[in-house]
Scaffold this motif. Structure first.
Motif, PDB file in Angstrom:
ATOM      1  N   SER A   1     -33.789 -24.579  25.842  1.00 56.92           N
ATOM      2  CA  SER A   1     -33.461 -25.091  27.122  1.00 56.92           C
ATOM      3  C   SER A   1     -34.633 -24.582  28.224  1.00 56.92           C
ATOM      4  O   SER A   1     -34.536 -25.006  29.429  1.00 56.92           O
ATOM      5  N   LYS A   2     -34.926 -23.466  27.936  1.00 54.46           N
ATOM      6  CA  LYS A   2     -36.107 -22.762  29.018  1.00 54.46           C
ATOM      7  C   LYS A   2     -37.200 -23.732  29.020  1.00 54.46           C
ATOM      8  O   LYS A   2     -38.172 -23.493  30.099  1.00 54.46           O
ATOM      9  N   THR A   3     -37.385 -24.463  27.999  1.00 58.24           N
ATOM     10  CA  THR A   3     -38.846 -25.414  28.101  1.00 58.24           C
ATOM     11  C   THR A   3     -38.466 -26.648  28.883  1.00 58.24           C
ATOM     12  O   THR A   3     -39.562 -27.542  29.061  1.00 58.24           O
ATOM     13  N   ILE A   4     -37.306 -26.987  29.217  1.00 61.31           N
ATOM     14  CA  ILE A   4     -36.878 -28.219  29.974  1.00 61.31           C
ATOM     15  C   ILE A   4     -37.332 -28.291  31.266  1.00 61.31           C
ATOM     16  O   ILE A   4     -37.126 -27.371  32.041  1.00 61.31           O
ATOM     17  N   LYS A   5     -38.244 -29.441  31.610  1.00 60.74           N
ATOM     18  CA  LYS A   5     -38.696 -29.446  32.993  1.00 60.74           C
ATOM     19  C   LYS A   5     -37.475 -29.509  34.000  1.00 60.74           C
ATOM     20  O   LYS A   5     -36.759 -30.346  33.845  1.00 60.74           O
ATOM     21  N   PRO A   6     -37.909 -28.706  35.008  1.00 58.85           N
ATOM     22  CA  PRO A   6     -36.930 -28.788  36.109  1.00 58.85           C
ATOM     23  C   PRO A   6     -36.792 -30.270  36.761  1.00 58.85           C
ATOM     24  O   PRO A   6     -37.621 -30.897  36.805  1.00 58.85           O
ATOM     25  N   PHE A   7     -35.686 -30.327  36.912  1.00 57.96           N
ATOM     26  CA  PHE A   7     -34.923 -31.796  37.545  1.00 57.96           C
ATOM     27  C   PHE A   7     -35.424 -32.929  36.608  1.00 57.96           C
ATOM     28  O   PHE A   7     -35.753 -34.124  37.080  1.00 57.96           O
ATOM     29  N   THR A   8     -35.298 -32.513  35.374  1.00 67.65           N
ATOM     30  CA  THR A   8     -35.165 -34.005  34.489  1.00 67.65           C
ATOM     31  C   THR A   8     -33.970 -33.997  33.744  1.00 67.65           C
ATOM     32  O   THR A   8     -33.778 -34.798  33.023  1.00 67.65           O
ATOM     33  N   PHE A   9     -33.233 -32.963  33.874  1.00 68.09           N
ATOM     34  CA  PHE A   9     -31.733 -32.939  33.447  1.00 68.09           C
ATOM     35  C   PHE A   9     -30.756 -32.778  34.588  1.00 68.09           C
ATOM     36  O   PHE A   9     -30.700 -31.678  35.032  1.00 68.09           O
ATOM     37  N   LEU A  10     -30.109 -33.904  34.805  1.00 75.92           N
ATOM     38  CA  LEU A  10     -29.453 -33.949  36.139  1.00 75.92           C
ATOM     39  C   LEU A  10     -27.979 -34.586  35.946  1.00 75.92           C
ATOM     40  O   LEU A  10     -27.728 -35.523  36.834  1.00 75.92           O
ATOM     41  N   PRO A  11     -27.159 -34.080  34.944  1.00 74.24           N
ATOM     42  CA  PRO A  11     -25.934 -34.627  34.688  1.00 74.24           C
ATOM     43  C   PRO A  11     -24.998 -34.583  35.848  1.00 74.24           C
ATOM     44  O   PRO A  11     -24.054 -35.401  36.065  1.00 74.24           O
ATOM     45  N   PHE A  12     -25.079 -33.398  36.669  1.00 79.20           N
ATOM     46  CA  PHE A  12     -24.335 -33.304  37.832  1.00 79.20           C
ATOM     47  C   PHE A  12     -24.781 -33.146  39.112  1.00 79.20           C
ATOM     48  O   PHE A  12     -24.495 -32.619  40.021  1.00 79.20           O
ATOM     49  N   GLY A  13     -25.932 -33.832  39.264  1.00 73.65           N
ATOM     50  CA  GLY A  13     -26.886 -33.765  40.287  1.00 73.65           C
ATOM     51  C   GLY A  13     -27.408 -32.411  40.458  1.00 73.65           C
ATOM     52  O   GLY A  13     -27.479 -31.482  39.671  1.00 73.65           O
ATOM     53  N   GLU A  14     -28.132 -32.013  41.476  1.00 73.97           N
ATOM     54  CA  GLU A  14     -28.664 -30.903  41.895  1.00 73.97           C
ATOM     55  C   GLU A  14     -28.716 -30.679  43.424  1.00 73.97           C
ATOM     56  O   GLU A  14     -28.534 -31.655  44.292  1.00 73.97           O
ATOM     57  N   GLY A  15     -28.981 -29.280  43.962  1.00 76.87           N
ATOM     58  CA  GLY A  15     -28.881 -29.300  45.305  1.00 76.87           C
ATOM     59  C   GLY A  15     -27.336 -29.126  45.812  1.00 76.87           C
ATOM     60  O   GLY A  15     -26.583 -28.976  45.220  1.00 76.87           O
ATOM     61  N   GLN A  16     -27.777 -28.984  47.360  1.00 79.35           N
ATOM     62  CA  GLN A  16     -26.225 -28.720  47.951  1.00 79.35           C
ATOM     63  C   GLN A  16     -25.257 -30.029  47.703  1.00 79.35           C
ATOM     64  O   GLN A  16     -24.109 -29.720  47.971  1.00 79.35           O
ATOM     65  N   ARG A  17     -25.536 -30.925  47.275  1.00 77.82           N
ATOM     66  CA  ARG A  17     -24.812 -32.229  47.104  1.00 77.82           C
ATOM     67  C   ARG A  17     -24.385 -32.372  45.486  1.00 77.82           C
ATOM     68  O   ARG A  17     -24.347 -33.529  45.169  1.00 77.82           O
ATOM     69  N   ASN A  18     -24.619 -31.327  44.839  1.00 76.50           N
ATOM     70  CA  ASN A  18     -24.175 -31.606  43.427  1.00 76.50           C
ATOM     71  C   ASN A  18     -22.740 -31.691  43.160  1.00 76.50           C
ATOM     72  O   ASN A  18     -21.871 -31.816  44.194  1.00 76.50           O
ATOM     73  N   CYS A  19     -22.382 -31.886  41.894  1.00 77.78           N
ATOM     74  CA  CYS A  19     -20.821 -32.429  41.828  1.00 77.78           C
ATOM     75  C   CYS A  19     -20.054 -30.961  42.087  1.00 77.78           C
ATOM     76  O   CYS A  19     -20.225 -30.073  41.078  1.00 77.78           O
ATOM     77  N   ILE A  20     -19.338 -30.971  42.766  1.00 79.76           N
ATOM     78  CA  ILE A  20     -18.414 -29.861  43.227  1.00 79.76           C
ATOM     79  C   ILE A  20     -17.421 -29.365  42.096  1.00 79.76           C
ATOM     80  O   ILE A  20     -16.974 -28.356  41.944  1.00 79.76           O
ATOM     81  N   GLY A  21     -16.964 -30.747  41.583  1.00 74.27           N
ATOM     82  CA  GLY A  21     -15.873 -30.440  40.364  1.00 74.27           C
ATOM     83  C   GLY A  21     -16.374 -30.299  39.046  1.00 74.27           C
ATOM     84  O   GLY A  21     -15.712 -30.414  38.169  1.00 74.27           O
ATOM     85  N   MET A  22     -17.774 -29.868  38.942  1.00 78.71           N
ATOM     86  CA  MET A  22     -18.367 -29.633  37.773  1.00 78.71           C
ATOM     87  C   MET A  22     -17.490 -28.618  36.794  1.00 78.71           C
ATOM     88  O   MET A  22     -17.514 -28.841  35.338  1.00 78.71           O
ATOM     89  N   ARG A  23     -17.084 -27.593  37.197  1.00 80.58           N
ATOM     90  CA  ARG A  23     -16.398 -26.589  36.471  1.00 80.58           C
ATOM     91  C   ARG A  23     -15.124 -27.092  35.717  1.00 80.58           C
ATOM     92  O   ARG A  23     -14.883 -26.966  34.725  1.00 80.58           O
ATOM     93  N   PHE A  24     -14.504 -28.003  36.748  1.00 84.78           N
ATOM     94  CA  PHE A  24     -13.260 -28.319  36.224  1.00 84.78           C
ATOM     95  C   PHE A  24     -13.649 -29.686  34.903  1.00 84.78           C
ATOM     96  O   PHE A  24     -12.876 -29.640  34.113  1.00 84.78           O
ATOM     97  N   GLY A  25     -14.480 -30.401  35.544  1.00 88.12           N
ATOM     98  CA  GLY A  25     -14.834 -31.426  34.502  1.00 88.12           C
ATOM     99  C   GLY A  25     -15.259 -30.844  32.820  1.00 88.12           C
ATOM    100  O   GLY A  25     -14.849 -31.410  32.089  1.00 88.12           O
ATOM    101  N   GLN A  26     -16.164 -29.804  33.196  1.00 87.90           N
ATOM    102  CA  GLN A  26     -16.530 -29.332  31.862  1.00 87.90           C
ATOM    103  C   GLN A  26     -15.314 -28.633  31.147  1.00 87.90           C
ATOM    104  O   GLN A  26     -15.164 -28.769  29.702  1.00 87.90           O
ATOM    105  N   MET A  27     -14.195 -27.921  31.810  1.00 85.66           N
ATOM    106  CA  MET A  27     -13.292 -27.236  31.369  1.00 85.66           C
ATOM    107  C   MET A  27     -12.375 -28.376  30.584  1.00 85.66           C
ATOM    108  O   MET A  27     -12.087 -28.086  29.554  1.00 85.66           O
ATOM    109  N   GLN A  28     -11.983 -29.510  31.284  1.00 87.87           N
ATOM    110  CA  GLN A  28     -11.105 -30.431  30.538  1.00 87.87           C
ATOM    111  C   GLN A  28     -11.713 -31.155  29.653  1.00 87.87           C
ATOM    112  O   GLN A  28     -11.169 -31.307  28.275  1.00 87.87           O
ATOM    113  N   SER A  29     -12.985 -31.408  29.562  1.00 88.19           N
ATOM    114  CA  SER A  29     -13.701 -32.271  28.446  1.00 88.19           C
ATOM    115  C   SER A  29     -13.913 -31.304  27.254  1.00 88.19           C
ATOM    116  O   SER A  29     -13.565 -31.947  26.304  1.00 88.19           O
TER     117      SER A  29
END
Length: 485
Positions: free
Chosen positions: A412-440
């Motif tokens: 995972s350390k070798t993954i180029k930044p901003f090529t893996f964006l399942p929840f977006g990135e930055g200030q408008r990333n997915c605010i519910g990411m933790r909850f979505g991961q928990m229930q899934s």
């Protein structure tokens, strides 16, 4: 009759020249653009929009940092280079802090939520809402999610006694509807046992749009100012009214009876001094609408790949059973997020099948693309095709292969930044990411612990996607063979 004919001909000529000029928009700005005029991004060729964009991505990658495209004749920019995407999502966020999504607070109160708000309204709402989604708050809801996950396994167990072939997309939707209806609206929805429950009905209604509703949605997204004047709704009225009225009833009942539970309703009640009940209802609606389909999509495709890759399924099951036994047979919130291989499997599923394959950002002031002479004009939307980045062999070797080892601590350390964006990135990333991961994660854990999944005659191999679905969606369900372990 002659005058009507001449008026009609004149209109046709005017439309022709307008479209001709419109289709030269990006050429005049100095951007390369695909040869297709008035692009429908592949839909007219039987492809999904993200597949259509992927064709452009492959054609122009390495030639330019971004190209100009058209969404139903509306100009948009398509960034291809990860470094430019980093600028848009993070470094130069001040130029792209809006999503440009349509909402109408008066005509459709449930549409004016955190996902669609712009500018200072969004910034203020995000600041106040963020504490609701911390890991500590998610831990409070763990018991409810655990209980509903057990019910999923229990009811599925009863059903495989009569048939061992099931549409796991539908089961995943029943779970997320039951779970989010419980924590976001404070109700026992009974969706798992009764797929005709009212929450399932209106959850599906949000996605199963009628042709005219699809046209209205496209119109509102591309001509928002006119749509607001015409009071166009972005959500089907029956579904929007249901979720609004349901939350208002729960809101009033909780206040009147001073009831406190470990769920989103109580957390939202804590903000009643800052927002109106309608504004809080919009946020409860967002929790349901966003989490219902995205989490069920993640579950669906994870089960699909585990069914196709029995060695990965066995390895995951071994981790789950071993770690729970080592923890005195107890599953805790901390343990759920310590299951490293489960996390790797989930991330690889998110890579191969990102539930939201396209991210939107609106340019709020003219932006000169670094290292070029090109300028993105104010008001233009940027479409970031997450699917293309996740399937680029330069960033993920043999991208069609399901390989959780990509997300090991070392790899995972070798993954180029901003090529893996399942929840977006930055200030408008997915605010519910933790909850979505928990229930899934919770649902996948309970299902793999208790059942074996494998392909059946109805399993789509290779996978095909629904063309008009707003999320990445398997065509005609996700049919798998389910057996008790």
């Amino acid at each position: 009759m002659a005058s009507i004919f001449y008026i009609f001909v004149s209109l046709i000529v005017l439309i022709y020249f307008w479209l001709r000029k419109r289709n030269n928009y990006w050429n005049e700005k100095g951007f390369l653009q695909p040869g297709t005029k008035g692009s429908f991004m592949g839909v007219t060729k039987g492809k999904t929009p993200f597949q259509g964009l992927d064709d452009y991505y492959k054609s122009f990658k390495g030639k330019v940092k971004a190209i100009g495209i058209y969404q139903f004749f509306v100009p948009s920019v398509f960034p291809i280079d990860p470094d430019l995407i980093k600028h848009i999502l993070m470094k130069d966020f001040s130029h792209f802090h809006d999503r440009g999504m349509y909402h109408n607070k008066e005509a459709d109160p449930t549409s004016a939520h955190l996902l669609s708000l712009d500018g200072q309204d969004w910034r203020d709402r995000r600041t106040k809402m963020s504490p609701i989604f911390t890991s500590g708050k998610m831990k409070m809801m763990f018991e409810n999610v655990d209980r509903i996950s057990d019910k999923l396994a229990e009811v599925l167990q009863k059903n495989i006694e009569t048939s061992n072939v099931h549409d796991m997309k539908r089961w995943s939707q029943k779970f997320t509807a039951d779970n989010i209806g419980n924590v976001a609206f404070g109700l026992e929805c009974n969706c798992i046992e009764d797929e005709h429950s009212v929450f399932m009905k209106y959850g599906r209604r949000l996605l199963d749009l009628k042709p005219f509703e699809i046209i209205k949605f496209i119109f509102a997204m591309n001509l928002p100012y006119l749509a607001r004047v015409l009071k166009v709704r972005s959500n089907p009225k029956d579904a929007g009214d249901f979720f609004l009225n349901t939350f208002m009833q729960t809101f009033e009942y909780r206040q009147t009876n001073n009831i406190v539970r470990n769920d989103f309703v109580s957390l939202l009640l804590g903000l009643k001094h800052l927002y109106t009940p309608l504004e809080l209802a919009a946020e409860a609606f967002l929790v349901f609408a966003a989490g219902y389909e995205t989490s069920s999509t993640l579950m669906t495709f994870t089960l699909y790949e585990l069914a196709l890759n029995q060695d990965i399924q066995d390895k995951l099951r071994e981790e789950i059973t071993t770690r729970i036994e080592e923890n005195d047979g107890k599953l805790t919130y901390e343990l759920l997020f310590e299951l490293k291989y489960l996390d790797m499997v989930i991330n690889e599923s998110l890579r191969k099948y990102p539930p939201i394959p396209i991210l939107f950002r609106k340019c709020v002031k003219d932006y000169k693309i670094p290292g070029t002479d090109l300028t993105i004009p104010k008001g233009i939307k940027a479409l970031i095709n997450v699917y293309s980045l996740h399937h680029d062999p330069e960033y993920f070797t043999d991208p069609s292969k399901f390989d959780p080892e990509r997300f090991s601590d070392e790899n995972s350390k070798t993954i180029k930044p901003f090529t893996f964006l399942p929840f977006g990135e930055g200030q408008r990333n997915c605010i519910g990411m933790r909850f979505g991961q928990m229930q899934s994660k919770m649902a996948i854990l309970k299902l793999i612990k208790n059942f074996k999944f494998s392909p059946c005659e109805k399993t789509l191999i290779p996978m095909e996607f629904e063309t008009f679905a707003p999320f990445i969606t398997p065509k005609e369900g996700m049919w798998l063979k389910v057996e008790e372990r």
